[in-house]
Design a protein around this motif. Structure first.
Motif, PDB file in Angstrom:
ATOM      1  N   ILE A  25       0.700  -1.155   0.071  1.00 10.23           N
ATOM      2  CA  ILE A  25       0.152   0.076   0.015  1.00 10.23           C
ATOM      3  C   ILE A  25       1.046   1.268   0.033  1.00 10.23           C
ATOM      4  O   ILE A  25       2.030   1.102   0.574  1.00 10.23           O
ATOM      5  N   VAL A  26       0.493   2.238  -0.766  1.00 14.49           N
ATOM      6  CA  VAL A  26       1.256   3.343  -0.938  1.00 14.49           C
ATOM      7  C   VAL A  26       0.478   4.746  -0.692  1.00 14.49           C
ATOM      8  O   VAL A  26      -0.703   4.848  -1.076  1.00 14.49           O
ATOM      9  N   ARG A  27       1.279   5.479  -0.167  1.00 13.16           N
ATOM     10  CA  ARG A  27       0.579   6.978   0.060  1.00 13.16           C
ATOM     11  C   ARG A  27       1.887   7.985  -0.476  1.00 13.16           C
ATOM     12  O   ARG A  27       3.048   7.680   0.326  1.00 13.16           O
ATOM     13  N   LEU A  68       4.275   0.348   2.417  1.00 12.15           N
ATOM     14  CA  LEU A  68       3.935  -0.613   3.540  1.00 12.15           C
ATOM     15  C   LEU A  68       3.662  -2.165   2.944  1.00 12.15           C
ATOM     16  O   LEU A  68       2.920  -2.076   2.013  1.00 12.15           O
ATOM     17  N   THR A  69       4.335  -3.059   3.260  1.00  8.47           N
ATOM     18  CA  THR A  69       4.111  -4.381   3.049  1.00  8.47           C
ATOM     19  C   THR A  69       4.538  -5.151   4.183  1.00  8.47           C
ATOM     20  O   THR A  69       5.399  -4.672   4.797  1.00  8.47           O
ATOM     21  N   GLU A  72       7.676 -10.637   6.008  1.00  6.23           N
ATOM     22  CA  GLU A  72       7.518 -12.016   6.322  1.00  6.23           C
ATOM     23  C   GLU A  72       6.088 -12.929   6.216  1.00  6.23           C
ATOM     24  O   GLU A  72       6.246 -14.125   5.715  1.00  6.23           O
ATOM     25  N   GLU A  73       5.095 -12.116   5.907  1.00  4.98           N
ATOM     26  CA  GLU A  73       3.909 -12.857   5.497  1.00  4.98           C
ATOM     27  C   GLU A  73       3.633 -12.816   3.977  1.00  4.98           C
ATOM     28  O   GLU A  73       3.038 -13.345   3.629  1.00  4.98           O
ATOM     29  N   GLY A  74       4.491 -12.052   3.229  1.00  4.70           N
ATOM     30  CA  GLY A  74       4.638 -11.859   1.983  1.00  4.70           C
ATOM     31  C   GLY A  74       3.322 -11.080   1.195  1.00  4.70           C
ATOM     32  O   GLY A  74       2.770 -11.644   0.104  1.00  4.70           O
ATOM     33  N   GLY A  75       2.696 -10.128   2.004  1.00  5.60           N
ATOM     34  CA  GLY A  75       1.643  -9.557   1.262  1.00  5.60           C
ATOM     35  C   GLY A  75       1.411  -8.558   2.432  1.00  5.60           C
ATOM     36  O   GLY A  75       1.982  -7.895   3.186  1.00  5.60           O
TER      37      GLY A  75
END
Ligand SMILES: C[C@H](O)[C@H](O)[C@H]1CNC2=NC(N)=NC(=O)C2=N1
Length: 91
Positions: A25-27, A68-69, A72-75
């Motif tokens: 996600i990006v801002r 943001l990502t 470790e969870e890959g998403g």
């Protein structure tokens, strides 16, 4: 460990002014000066360290792009959405 969110969950819960870009996600925050952006990034860094969940931040002239990502969870997880809201609260 947090679970990655579904496409629908992300779409539903993405905070205003944030966009989805694949697994991120990006801002892009805009500021009146370069140093105002630097100050925001420093504050966001402190919030990130407190959460121990770290964004990629690119500081430009009068703007800061935050991505943001959850590596470790890959998403995208709750951690990303929560941190996005905490960054917005710094404005
Ligand atoms: C060992 C691992 O790097 C840490 O648990 C934290 C550090 N900060 C992090 N930040 C982000 N964005 N994703 C992670 O998976 C992550 N992991």
């Amino acid at each position: 460990m947090a679970e990655t969110l579904s496409d629908d969950e992300i779409a539903e819960r993405l905070p205003d002014d944030w966009e989805r870009d694949g697994d991120e996600i990006v801002r892009t925050y805009e500021f009146d000066s370069y140093l105002a952006g630097v100050g925001f990034a420093a504050g966001a860094g402190g919030v990130a360290q407190d959460a121990f969940h770290h964004p990629e931040m690119t500081i430009g002239y009068g703007e800061v792009e935050v991505r943001l990502t959850s590596h470790e969870e890959g998403g995208i997880t709750e951690k990303d959405l929560d941190l996005a809201e905490r960054f917005d609260d710094l404005l």
